[in-house]
Scaffold this motif. Structure first.
Motif, short mmCIF file in Angstrom:
data_model
loop_
_atom_site.label_atom_id
_atom_site.label_comp_id
_atom_site.label_asym_id
_atom_site.label_seq_id
_atom_site.Cartn_x
_atom_site.Cartn_y
_atom_site.Cartn_z
N ILE A 41 0.83 -1.20 0.00
CA ILE A 41 0.00 0.00 0.00
C ILE A 41 0.86 1.25 0.00
N GLY A 42 1.96 1.20 0.74
CA GLY A 42 2.85 2.35 0.78
C GLY A 42 3.39 2.73 -0.58
N ASP A 43 3.61 1.73 -1.45
CA ASP A 43 4.10 2.00 -2.80
C ASP A 43 3.08 2.81 -3.60
N VAL A 44 1.80 2.46 -3.45
CA VAL A 44 0.75 3.17 -4.18
C VAL A 44 0.64 4.61 -3.69
N ARG A 90 -5.56 7.79 1.86
CA ARG A 90 -4.88 7.10 2.97
C ARG A 90 -5.90 6.55 3.97
N GLU A 91 -6.90 7.36 4.29
CA GLU A 91 -7.93 6.91 5.23
C GLU A 91 -8.72 5.74 4.65
N THR A 92 -9.04 5.82 3.36
CA THR A 92 -9.77 4.72 2.72
C THR A 92 -8.93 3.45 2.70
N ALA A 93 -7.63 3.60 2.40
CA ALA A 93 -6.74 2.44 2.41
C ALA A 93 -6.67 1.81 3.79
#
Length: 302
Positions: free
Chosen positions: A21-24, A43-46
């Motif tokens: 996720i951090g890559d995206v 970020r919140e949705t992730a």
């Protein structure tokens, strides 16, 4: 053979790293200037979806989360780019099978005669399955003033698929905020199926200048110091004129500036040119824009 035991704990940080996720999120930061509230919502949705996935591993979820979204804002504010990264994010979280993005408008979904709309809409949905369907200017699907319009048929098919196949397709509706609100009021079925609403603000003048420099750098061009000052003057003038489309308008302006640069070099060159000369946008290439002439006329008329 005994059923595999359900785990009692989940390491969220490990899940975050393994999913990439951090890559995206880093890609979003690198690709898009500004848009702090949009990036925060992503970020919140992730984080929420990561927690939902963790809850599923602990046997706490009965059904998949609702993922359909609405992106509202003016043209050129990065909605399509964010949709592309959202498709990647959802795929990494295992929420969609393929993670591809299919971008369409009304013309791709609505036919011009009886019996034409359903096959068109279903063909688009078939291509989008397993990924994300991005419908730009979605409000054009609904035209109540035209009794012979077939947009309503496309809407009904979309609503059915959004409900019945939401574990295999994510739909993102996009467009101007006020028109999208009217669209939702006229078609409440969409509002009830959309869980995430994200508003995209306009870019500031400073952000548009930064975007311009990133665009030029990507094509191995640069602004001279005077060229940069000229573009700083251009941006607020262009914003005041009709059909301003944020980063899209800046891209068009740079395309025209490069045409003027090429013509200037061709007309004035008396010998070999080095890479710097071929790659530098000067003030004259910006100031020749009709935007300044229009601004001058408007100023004189006041």
């Amino acid at each position: 053979m005994a059923d595999e035991a359900v785990p009692t704990t989940v390491d969220l940080r490990r899940e975050y790293e393994e999913a990439g996720i951090g890559d995206v999120l880093r890609q979003l930061d690198e690709e898009l200037v500004g848009l702090a509230p949009v990036k925060q919502r992503i970020r919140e949705t992730a984080a929420r979806l990561l927690v939902e996935r963790a809850r599923g591993k602990l046997g706490l979820n009965d059904e998949p989360p609702t993922l359909h979204m609405s992106f509202t804002g003016n043209p050129g504010t990065g909605k399509t780019t964010v949709a592309l990264r959202m498709a990647d994010l959802l795929h990494r979280l295992g929420l969609i099978r393929r993670g591809h993005l299919v971008t369409v408008t009304r013309d791709d979904l609505v036919g011009q005669y009886i019996g034409h709309t359903a096959p068109k809409t279903k063909e688009v949905l078939k291509k989008a399955m397993g990924g994300v369907l991005f419908i730009d200017e979605a409000y054009y699907l609904y035209r109540p003033e035209n009794e012979r319009d077939y947009g309503q048929e496309a809407i009904e098919i979309l609503l059915q698929v959004m409900e019945n196949q939401r574990s295999d397709l994510v739909v993102i509706l996009a467009g101007y905020a006020d028109r999208m609100e009217t669209f939702f009021q006229s078609n409440p079925g969409f509002r009830s199926r959309i869980a995430h609403h994200i508003d995209f603000p306009d870019y500031s003048d400073a952000e548009l200048l930064q975007i311009a420099e990133k665009m030029l750098a990507a094509s191995h061009y640069t602004l001279s110091p005077d060229g940069r000052l000229a573009l700083e003057k251009y941006i607020p003038q262009r914003r005041r004129q009709p059909h301003f489309a944020n980063a899209r308008s800046i891209r068009n302006a740079l395309d025209r500036a490069r045409l003027r640069q090429a013509n200037r070099l061709f007309e004035s060159a008396t010998g070999p040119l080095d890479a710097a000369a071929l790659s530098t946008i000067e003030a004259a290439d910006i100031l020749a824009s009709r935007v300044f002439a229009v601004a001058e006329r408007n100023g004189a008329a006041q």
